[in-house]
Write an enzyme that holds these catalytic residues in place. Structure first.
Site, PDB file in Angstrom:
ATOM      1  N   ASP A   1      -5.542   2.473  -3.946  1.00 42.99           N
ATOM      2  CA  ASP A   1      -6.793   2.393  -3.204  1.00 42.99           C
ATOM      3  C   ASP A   1      -7.059   3.688  -2.431  1.00 42.99           C
ATOM      4  OD1 ASP A   1      -4.839   2.002  -1.255  1.00 42.99           O
ATOM      5  OD2 ASP A   1      -5.794   0.241  -0.370  1.00 42.99           O
TER       6      ASP A   1
ATOM      7  N   ASP B   1      -1.948   6.548  -3.824  1.00 39.00           N
ATOM      8  CA  ASP B   1      -0.869   5.739  -3.258  1.00 39.00           C
ATOM      9  C   ASP B   1      -0.494   4.633  -4.243  1.00 39.00           C
ATOM     10  OD1 ASP B   1      -3.031   4.021  -2.947  1.00 39.00           O
ATOM     11  OD2 ASP B   1      -2.503   3.419  -0.917  1.00 39.00           O
TER      12      ASP B   1
ATOM     13  N   ASP C   1      -0.757   1.397  -4.644  1.00 40.71           N
ATOM     14  CA  ASP C   1      -1.683   0.358  -5.116  1.00 40.71           C
ATOM     15  C   ASP C   1      -3.049   0.926  -5.460  1.00 40.71           C
ATOM     16  OD1 ASP C   1      -2.338   0.751  -2.389  1.00 40.71           O
ATOM     17  OD2 ASP C   1      -3.258  -1.242  -2.272  1.00 40.71           O
TER      18      ASP C   1
ATOM     19  N   SER D   1       0.822  -1.202   0.000  1.00 41.91           N
ATOM     20  CA  SER D   1       0.000   0.000   0.000  1.00 41.91           C
ATOM     21  C   SER D   1       0.862   1.261   0.000  1.00 41.91           C
ATOM     22  CB  SER D   1      -0.957  -0.026   1.191  1.00 41.91           C
ATOM     23  OG  SER D   1      -1.878   1.021   1.120  1.00 41.91           O
TER      24      SER D   1
END
Length: 568
Positions: A301, A297, A299, A145
């Site tokens: 999400d 960010d 990834d 993340s």
């Protein structure tokens, strides 16, 4: 021989040790050895996340194989159908993410389980989408993340594209913990086994983009805004820019941060919660006179937002951008006559009260969950099945939201599209998004939300975090910063203490979270991070105005530091 030395010697001398780790192991100092081997890296209810490198307390091919073998055993326990439906696998831009992903596919193949692996890096929300789109039994996402470059991680999803809730995760944990020797797991596959691995890509992309574009409430809004966008070297680059191009928005990418660089070379941090993530985007915004800045960010999400307001750029918190998105979505659903019956909005026990007040003003119920979008996903699935309530929005204070639940996790591409639409819509009314936020404060009260994260690494740090929570639980303060505590909630002990009475706290899985409600309408919550070596303090402070709320926040933060002995 100590347990650290025993584990170290086993690794450094094991014939199955991947050769890439041997040199690093031999060069370890005693302190590095201890941190790498003093414990086994935990696969918990939030998945697994940690520092990359060799060792039992690190993310590496061997610890990834152990978790995947445990997951494979869990899948096989669900029968042949689960093995045939298989597992979708995605990964981000981090070091070793692709290698880990295809290694997972090989472990699954050796166990007779099909897998569908993305050809290259993809966002976490697209992995969640792919699970349902391909009718898989579950999913694996290799990502850390928003953590620094030294980290990687591993998340598991169920057949609904939702991260495993504790009841299911505990079954996987049992299977993982039953495996004693991670080094004994071989990932070599035969040609026949390799046939179980399918590489996926553009077909899933197109299906996902179509769904994202379908969330628009005012697709014909005048799109005369300039958007500066950064994927922070991560997975959002192609999806967000593709969606913007197809929807007709003017997107100015921060080119230096569009390459999928695992070292995050051109950003101080890939975390939208930290101001360093906006440095280069702010320069682009000023050079191009942009209306908004959007930062995702790695990834994809989470989404951070900057807004041009009164000639300067204001960075919004996740609580603020979530409340503004909620206001726009609910007001436009009402305007178009598409508000469903029994609408419900989800957020968490550490999310600002402002969103709940916005929802209430639009006749929408709010349900709180624990931190972790899996709990929101679980609620979505429940109400889809019962029809009792209808989902209209979900968000967390940590910069993550979900517009439409064809994904069951935070979805930055959706949020980026809806945020651009909201900015365009309000610009036609002569407002920017900060004006909208100020209108909400005028209507519902002024709040300042903040988070203080105390980083305490290693064995000593983990023990100190436990000690802080234990002390606050045992001796719950009667006042904080001179303001009486009127209610105390302990989510681990499942108790509420209020007006001298103790009663049961229901509706939540037990979790190490403490929450103190203050007489002035503010609250403070404390919890250890599930994925990082941090103790987090959340502040939702209500004031008569912005200055009053800020002064109160500083007072309460100082008081909590003194209470916990962390003010040194």
């Amino acid at each position: 021989m100590s347990i650290v030395e025993e584990r170290y010697e086993k690794w450094v001398n094991h014939p199955n040790l991947d050769p890439q780790y041997l040199e690093e192991l031999k060069g370890m100092s005693e302190e590095e050895k201890n941190d790498a081997f003093y414990t086994l890296i935990e696969f918990g209810t939030a998945g697994m996340r940690g520092l990359l490198g060799p060792g039992t307390n690190r993310i590496n091919l061997h610890t990834i194989r152990k978790v995947t073998q445990g997951y494979a055993n869990y899948i096989k326990a669900h029968g042949e159908k689960a093995c045939e439906e298989g597992i979708a696998i995605g990964y981000d831009n981090r070091h070793m993410s692709r290698e880990f992903a295809f290694d997972c596919a090989k472990i699954l193949a050796k166990n007779g389980i099909n897998s569908y692996v993305f050809e290259s890096l993809r966002p976490t929300p697209e992995l969640s989408f792919a699970v349902r789109h391909l009718h898989c039994f579950g999913g694996i996402m290799i990502t850390a993340s928003h953590n620094p470059r030294e980290y990687n991680g591993y998340k598991l999803y169920d057949d609904k594209g939702c991260q495993l809730v504790p009841a299911l995760a505990s079954q996987v944990i049992d299977q993982v913990n039953a495996i004693e020797d991670e080094l004994a797991i071989d990932a070599t596959v035969t040609p026949e086994e390799e046939k179980r691995i399918t590489v996926i890509g553009k077909d899933v992309d197109e299906a996902y983009y179509e769904k994202v574009l379908g969330i628009q409430l005012n697709p014909d809004v005048t799109k005369d805004i300039k958007i500066v966008f950064s994927p922070e070297h991560g997975t959002a680059n192609i999806p967000v820019r593709t969606v913007y191009e197809r929807a007709g928005y003017n997107c100015i990418p921060v080119e230096e941060q569009c390459t999928p660089d695992p070292d995050f070379s051109n950003t101080p941090t890939p975390n939208p919660e930290q101001i360093g993530a906006y440095e280069l985007a702010l320069k682009y915004a000023k050079d191009n006179d942009a209306d908004i800045i959007l930062v995702c960010d790695p990834d994809a999400d989470r989404m951070g937002v900057g807004v041009k307001h009164d000639g300067d750029y204001v960075i919004m918190t996740g609580n603020q951008s979530g409340a503004v998105l909620l206001e726009y979505i609910l007001s436009q659903m009402e305007a178009h006559g598409i508000m469903p019956e029994n609408p419900v909005m989800f957020n968490t026990v550490v999310t600002s009260d402002l969103g709940e007040k916005v929802a209430s003003a639009h006749g929408t119920e709010t349900e709180k969950t624990l931190t972790g979008f899996k709990f929101i996903g679980e609620k979505v699935a429940k109400y889809e099945k019962t029809g009792e309530k209808n989902y209209v929005f979900g968000y967390e204070e940590s910069y993550g939201s979900l517009i439409k639940p064809f994904v069951r996790d935070k979805d930055a591409p959706q949020a980026c599209l809806m945020l651009a639409e909201a900015a365009s819509f309000y610009k036609q009314q002569g407002k920017d998004l900060i004006d909208v936020l100020n209108d909400l404060y005028e209507q519902h009260g002024t709040y300042e939300e903040s988070q203080v994260a105390l980083t305490l690494s290693g064995e000593a740090g983990a023990n100190r975090i436990k000690e802080i929570l234990a002390d606050l639980r045992k001796d719950a303060p009667k006042e904080i910063g001179g303001t009486p505590v009127v209610r105390f909630e302990d989510y681990k002990e499942s108790v509420i203490k209020e007006n001298g009475e103790t009663k049961e706290l229901t509706g939540f899985t037990k979790s190490d979270v403490l929450k103190y409600y203050l007489e002035d309408g503010s609250w403070i919550a404390v919890r250890p991070s599930g994925t990082e070596p941090k103790c987090k303090f959340y502040y939702c402070i209500k004031g008569d105005n912005a200055l009053d709320a800020h002064e109160k926040t500083l007072n309460y933060q100082k008081a909590m530091a003194e209470l916990t002995g962390t003010n040194e």
